[in-house]
Design a protein around this motif. Structure first.
Motif, short mmCIF file in Angstrom:
data_model
loop_
_atom_site.label_atom_id
_atom_site.label_comp_id
_atom_site.label_asym_id
_atom_site.label_seq_id
_atom_site.Cartn_x
_atom_site.Cartn_y
_atom_site.Cartn_z
N PHE A 20 38.21 11.66 19.33
CA PHE A 20 37.19 10.69 19.07
C PHE A 20 35.96 11.20 18.59
CE2 PHE A 20 40.36 8.09 21.38
CZ PHE A 20 40.53 7.21 20.62
N TRP A 21 35.56 10.76 17.42
CA TRP A 21 34.22 11.56 16.85
C TRP A 21 33.47 10.47 16.32
CZ3 TRP A 21 33.23 11.37 11.52
CH2 TRP A 21 34.27 10.86 10.74
N ALA A 22 32.13 10.70 15.76
CA ALA A 22 31.23 10.12 14.92
C ALA A 22 30.47 10.83 14.08
CB ALA A 22 30.30 9.12 15.90
N THR A 23 30.06 10.04 12.90
CA THR A 23 28.95 10.99 12.13
C THR A 23 27.88 11.44 12.56
OG1 THR A 23 28.15 8.88 11.29
CG2 THR A 23 30.17 9.85 10.09
N TRP A 24 27.21 10.88 13.63
CA TRP A 24 25.91 11.19 14.17
C TRP A 24 26.23 12.01 15.32
CZ3 TRP A 24 26.46 10.39 19.12
CH2 TRP A 24 27.19 9.37 19.74
N CYS A 25 27.36 12.41 15.62
CA CYS A 25 27.67 13.41 16.97
C CYS A 25 27.67 14.77 16.46
CB CYS A 25 28.92 12.79 17.34
SG CYS A 25 29.49 14.06 18.83
N LEU A 26 26.57 15.61 16.51
CA LEU A 26 26.72 16.98 16.19
C LEU A 26 27.77 17.72 16.70
CD1 LEU A 26 22.93 17.59 15.53
CD2 LEU A 26 24.58 16.89 13.86
N ALA A 84 18.02 35.75 28.48
CA ALA A 84 17.98 35.95 27.04
C ALA A 84 19.39 35.91 26.36
CB ALA A 84 17.62 37.42 26.59
N TYR A 85 20.16 36.26 27.43
CA TYR A 85 21.92 36.23 27.03
C TYR A 85 22.06 34.59 26.80
CZ TYR A 85 26.89 34.99 28.21
OH TYR A 85 27.85 34.49 28.31
N CYS A 86 21.62 33.82 27.88
CA CYS A 86 21.79 32.18 27.82
C CYS A 86 21.18 31.66 26.64
CB CYS A 86 21.16 31.77 29.13
SG CYS A 86 22.18 32.32 30.39
N TYR A 87 20.11 32.08 26.22
CA TYR A 87 19.72 31.65 24.97
C TYR A 87 20.51 31.87 23.78
CZ TYR A 87 15.01 30.06 26.26
OH TYR A 87 13.69 29.59 26.77
N GLN A 88 21.16 33.18 23.66
CA GLN A 88 21.97 33.50 22.59
C GLN A 88 23.41 32.85 22.62
OE1 GLN A 88 21.09 35.70 19.83
NE2 GLN A 88 22.93 34.72 19.33
N ALA A 89 23.72 32.41 23.75
CA ALA A 89 24.86 31.64 24.11
C ALA A 89 24.76 30.23 23.65
CB ALA A 89 25.33 31.66 25.39
N GLN A 90 23.27 29.92 23.61
CA GLN A 90 23.21 28.38 23.16
C GLN A 90 23.25 28.31 21.67
OE1 GLN A 90 20.03 26.09 25.66
NE2 GLN A 90 19.74 28.01 26.35
N ILE A 91 22.58 29.42 21.02
CA ILE A 91 22.53 29.59 19.51
C ILE A 91 23.96 29.64 18.81
CG2 ILE A 91 21.92 31.12 17.68
CD1 ILE A 91 19.50 32.13 19.42
N ASP A 92 24.89 30.53 19.79
CA ASP A 92 26.15 30.57 19.29
C ASP A 92 26.84 29.27 19.49
OD1 ASP A 92 25.69 33.30 18.90
OD2 ASP A 92 26.70 33.95 20.85
N ARG A 93 26.86 28.54 20.51
CA ARG A 93 27.49 27.60 20.78
C ARG A 93 27.13 26.18 20.11
NH1 ARG A 93 31.17 27.81 25.89
NH2 ARG A 93 31.38 25.57 25.38
N TRP A 97 23.01 23.82 15.89
CA TRP A 97 22.33 22.56 15.33
C TRP A 97 21.32 22.23 16.27
CZ3 TRP A 97 27.17 22.64 17.65
CH2 TRP A 97 27.47 21.93 18.96
N SER A 98 21.08 22.60 17.52
CA SER A 98 20.01 22.01 18.65
C SER A 98 19.15 23.17 18.83
CB SER A 98 20.86 21.77 19.74
OG SER A 98 21.27 22.95 20.57
N GLY A 152 11.82 24.96 12.82
CA GLY A 152 12.55 23.77 13.05
C GLY A 152 14.16 24.02 13.31
N ARG A 153 14.84 22.85 13.62
CA ARG A 153 16.09 22.92 13.82
C ARG A 153 16.81 22.86 12.59
NH1 ARG A 153 14.35 19.89 18.08
NH2 ARG A 153 15.01 20.63 20.16
N PRO A 154 18.03 23.60 12.31
CA PRO A 154 18.91 23.61 11.07
C PRO A 154 19.13 21.96 10.64
CG PRO A 154 19.69 25.07 12.49
CD PRO A 154 18.78 24.15 13.43
#
Length: 344
Positions: free
Chosen positions: A64-70, A291-300, A303-304, A340-342
């Motif tokens: 299940f998904w939606a068009t608004w769900c990044l 810093a690793y945790c920030y990079q992990a958020q970028i990788d995963r 969009w946020s 800004g965010r992508p």
């Protein structure tokens, strides 16, 4: 008094209580794994051809998904990869919970634009039938979310789509134990309620600057003596890491890594990146891990993330930890990144 009695009789005759509220029937019980799969009551098939019901002897993934769900959008290539790998499994993605302003034409345009990144059967809900009979009936509210229907036409598994790779081979081979999975899921739902309610209200009082981390760890130990399965649950893990980071950093870092692995579908990297800002004397290893945790958020979750801001935060962490080379590297990345965010 006569006027009140007459008004009350009207309320009772009309099916209302004296408070003016309609009498409500009790909510139906949450369905369990192992029960027969609900019907496919979609409004329209948008891609991959129509799936004419769920047939015994076949395995299905219903996501299940939606068009608004990044996060849903980010997971679409993975779901396509699952469909390619498991040729004998029918993979279905159904749009649900769309915003009122999102009409069918908008969803069709969205699906057409995804091309090969959505390379499986795609449908749209018939009103809210799929959302009600699948997602909500199993006690779930969030998306993305997936179900596996086994060859006996039972719901064999339910969870985050990123975990399909681990479960699907067992279901396809017939080695998946549905009864054990159902028992485990019930226990997970029970522990999740404790984690989201009692754990939070009890341990919040020990947080703050400096807070009482020693008291928090003692209270955590008392929780785990009764419910050892709570150890790596989201909220329990959050409070445990923060308390350990303030008292025993050598234990905090390996705990966080194990906690992230136990919650691989949604690891709470932000717990670390937030905590490092109010620790009294973080070590270089703690700064590097944040810093690793920030990079992990970028990788995963690209969009946020505001890359300019995030890279700047990483540069600051490396500088505080004494790694001038890394600090300079991420300062340059911050300068080059757009603000800004992508866009999506």
């Amino acid at each position: 008094m006569k006027i009140y009695a007459k008004a009350l009789s009207v309320l009772l005759l009309s099916g209302l209580s004296a408070t003016g509220l309609h009498a409500q029937a009790p909510a139906p019980p949450v369905k369990d794994l192992g029960e027969p799969a609900p019907a496919l009551t979609v409004g329209k098939w948008l891609k991959g051809g129509e799936v004419d019901g769920l047939k015994k002897g076949k395995v299905y993934v219903v996501e299940f998904w939606a068009t608004w769900c990044l996060p849903c959008i980010a997971g679409m290539p993975h779901l396509s990869a699952v469909a390619h790998e498991f040729k004998d499994v029918t993979v279905i993605g159904c749009s649900i919970l769309e915003r009122k302003t999102t009409d069918l034409a908008t969803i069709e345009k969205f699906v057409a634009g995804k091309r090969d990144t959505m390379d499986y059967h795609v449908a749209v809900d018939d009103g809210s039938k799929m959302a009600d009979n699948w997602l909500k009936a199993y006690g779930e509210r969030g998306i993305p979310f997936a179900f596996i229907v086994d060859k006996q036409n039972r719901i064999a598994w339910a969870g985050h789509p990123m975990n399909l790779d681990k479960i699907l081979p067992q279901v396809v081979s017939g080695k998946w134990n549905v009864e054990k999975a159902a028992a485990d899921r019930k226990d997970m739902q029970r522990l999740s309620k404790i984690d989201g309610n009692e754990v939070v209200t009890t341990l919040n009082k020990y947080m703050g600057r400096p807070g009482n981390p020693v008291g928090a760890l003692a209270r955590i130990d008392s929780f785990l003596k009764v419910e050892p399965g709570l150890k790596y649950y989201p909220k329990m893990g959050h409070f445990t890491f923060v308390a350990l980071a303030k008292t025993n950093e050598a234990k905090a870092l390996p705990f966080a890594k194990t906690w992230f692995e136990a919650n691989n579908d949604a690891p709470s990297y932000a717990t670390v990146t937030d905590a490092v800002n109010y620790l009294e004397h973080p070590s270089p290893e703690m700064y590097a891990f944040a810093a690793y945790c920030y990079q992990a958020q970028i990788d995963r979750y690209p969009w946020s993330m505001d890359l300019k801001v995030t890279y700047k935060a990483m540069a600051d962490l490396y500088k505080k930890g004494g790694d001038e080379k890394k600090a300079a590297e991420f300062a340059k990345k911050s300068d080059a990144a757009p603000a800004g965010r992508p866009a999506h």
